[in-house]
Write an enzyme that holds these catalytic residues in place. Structure first.
Site, PDB file in Angstrom:
ATOM      1  N   SER A   1      20.078  22.809  78.878  1.00 47.13           N
ATOM      2  CA  SER A   1      20.473  24.219  78.932  1.00 47.13           C
ATOM      3  C   SER A   1      21.368  24.576  77.743  1.00 47.13           C
ATOM      4  CB  SER A   1      21.228  24.490  80.232  1.00 47.13           C
ATOM      5  OG  SER A   1      22.504  23.870  80.162  1.00 47.13           O
TER       6      SER A   1
ATOM      7  N   HIS B   1      16.165 -13.673  65.217  1.00 48.02           N
ATOM      8  CA  HIS B   1      17.449 -12.987  65.068  1.00 48.02           C
ATOM      9  C   HIS B   1      18.226 -13.750  63.993  1.00 48.02           C
ATOM     10  CE1 HIS B   1      21.108 -10.875  65.840  1.00 48.02           C
ATOM     11  NE2 HIS B   1      21.633 -11.716  66.708  1.00 48.02           N
TER      12      HIS B   1
END
Ligand code: NAD
Ligand code: MG
Length: 343
Positions: free
Chosen positions: A252, A108
């Site tokens: 949906s 990192h």
């Protein structure tokens, strides 16, 4: 577009005659040490005196040395300690044992990007950062695959820094998946931004705000927990597998219409301005300075905020509801396992 490397691009000779010390045996450390060893690379583990990980690493067939001895023995020193601990360990154990031509490696960019560690000019400074937690780096390797890795070269007096980083990533299994070239600055700034704005900070506060809004409006907390927290996983899994468009295809029409018309009202221009301000604090070093000071002064504020989080009512209702769903804890990677254990 990014540069991406695969196994055919790797010059394995770049690491074949090197000695690698992996400092730390936590989440990343255990995966790096074991994968490198099984890739035929000469590796040892460096641990602080009295470390409870020493027995585990020895049992796994790894050579264990003190932090200083490992740094002296090796010519590639991968620092896999917590980011806030690295600078002190570097000063005490690593720096006195560095020779010209050695390489210091990170997973990192934090300590290099914010000048907390300043290796001498005659030492290579590289990064190999798997884009996944250690247990996944280990598991995919054992299964014959790998986790994509980022590599970067900050300082390259030997001229071989990039070859070394790529060969190291290959030793982790990363080149089977793909290795992407970045810089310490890009990796560090985007990583901090992502965790602050989306992955950790943004998401948790979005969930809590929505939960509070519903509960304050008189809805039952159990119902609100399912709607605002539990079902996040369903949607994230769809996005992870198929992107945003794929997720929208699967939900949906009603859900999709609500998403398209209401989402931009929640994450509005004001939020985007705040994101820019937070990015500015990362880029200027303000965040790093604040976090290092907090960490060095005993983490009082950090602990207070963490405790307050535990008291939020979403945690109370959540722990009760998760007991009703034993399959969740059965499939869970324990926090301990995910972090590879401490010590
Ligand atoms: P970790 O907390 O899992 O392990 C750290 C290790 O260091 C442990 O063995 C611990 O006992 C030891 N340690 C702690 N303090 C120490 C000290 N003062 N002196 C000596 N040893 C000490 O950490 P991690 O998650 O493996 O992170 C290591 C590095 O990898 C960090 O730079 C991190 O940003 C990076 N990284 C982590 C992940 C991840 O998913 N965990 C992914 C990519 C990169
Ligand atoms: Mg990250």
């Amino acid at each position: 577009m990014a540069n991406i490397f695969y196994e055919n691009d790797v010059n394995r000779a770049a690491i074949a005659d090197r000695k690698v010390a992996v400092l730390g045996y936590g989440s990343q450390g255990h995966a790096h040490a074991l994968n490198l060893k099984e890739s035929g690379i000469d590796v040892c583990v460096g641990l602080r005196d009295g470390s409870s990980s020493a027995a585990k690493a020895s049992e796994a067939g790894l050579t264990v040395r003190s932090l200083a001895d490992a740094s002296a023995w090796a010519d590639v020193i991968m620092i896999l300690l917590p980011d806030t601990e690295q600078a002190a360990v570097y000063e005490e154990h690593i720096a006195p044992n560095l020779n010209a031509g050695d390489a210091v490696a990170f997973a990192h960019g934090f300590n290099i990007r914010f000048d907390l560690i300043n290796p001498p000019d005659d030492v290579d400074v590289i990064m190999v950062a798997p884009k996944g937690p250690g247990h996944l780096v280990r598991r995919t390797y054992v299964e014959g695959g790998g986790v994509p890795c980022l590599i970067a070269v900050e300082q390259d007096p030997s001229g071989g820094g990039r070859d070394l980083a790529l060969a190291y990533a290959d030793g982790l299994g990363g080149a089977r998946a793909g290795v992407i070239e970045t810089t310490f600055t890009e990796e560090c700034e985007t990583d901090l931004f992502g965790e602050q704005v989306v992955l950790c900070g943004g998401l948790t506060e979005l969930v809590r705000s929505a939960f509070d809004t519903l509960v304050d409006a008189g809805y039952q907390p159990e119902i609100c927990y399912f709607e605002c927290l539990h079902e996040v996983k369903l949607i994230v899994d769809l996005m992870y597998e198929q992107g945003i468009a794929g997720m929208r295809y699967s939900v949906s029409d009603t859900a999709e219409y609500g998403d398209l018309t209401r989402g931009p009202r929640v994450i509005d221009d004001h939020v985007r301005e705040t994101m820019k301000a937070i990015l500015g604090e990362i880029q200027s070093g303000q965040f790093a300075e604040e976090w290092v000071a907090e960490s060095r002064s005993g983490r009082e504020n950090f602990k207070r905020l963490e405790d307050a989080g535990h008291e939020h009512r979403v945690e109370k209702v959540g722990s009760r509801l998760r007991e009703m769903m034993p399959w969740i804890s059965a499939g869970r990677v324990s926090v301990q396992e995910a972090s590879g254990g401490q010590g």
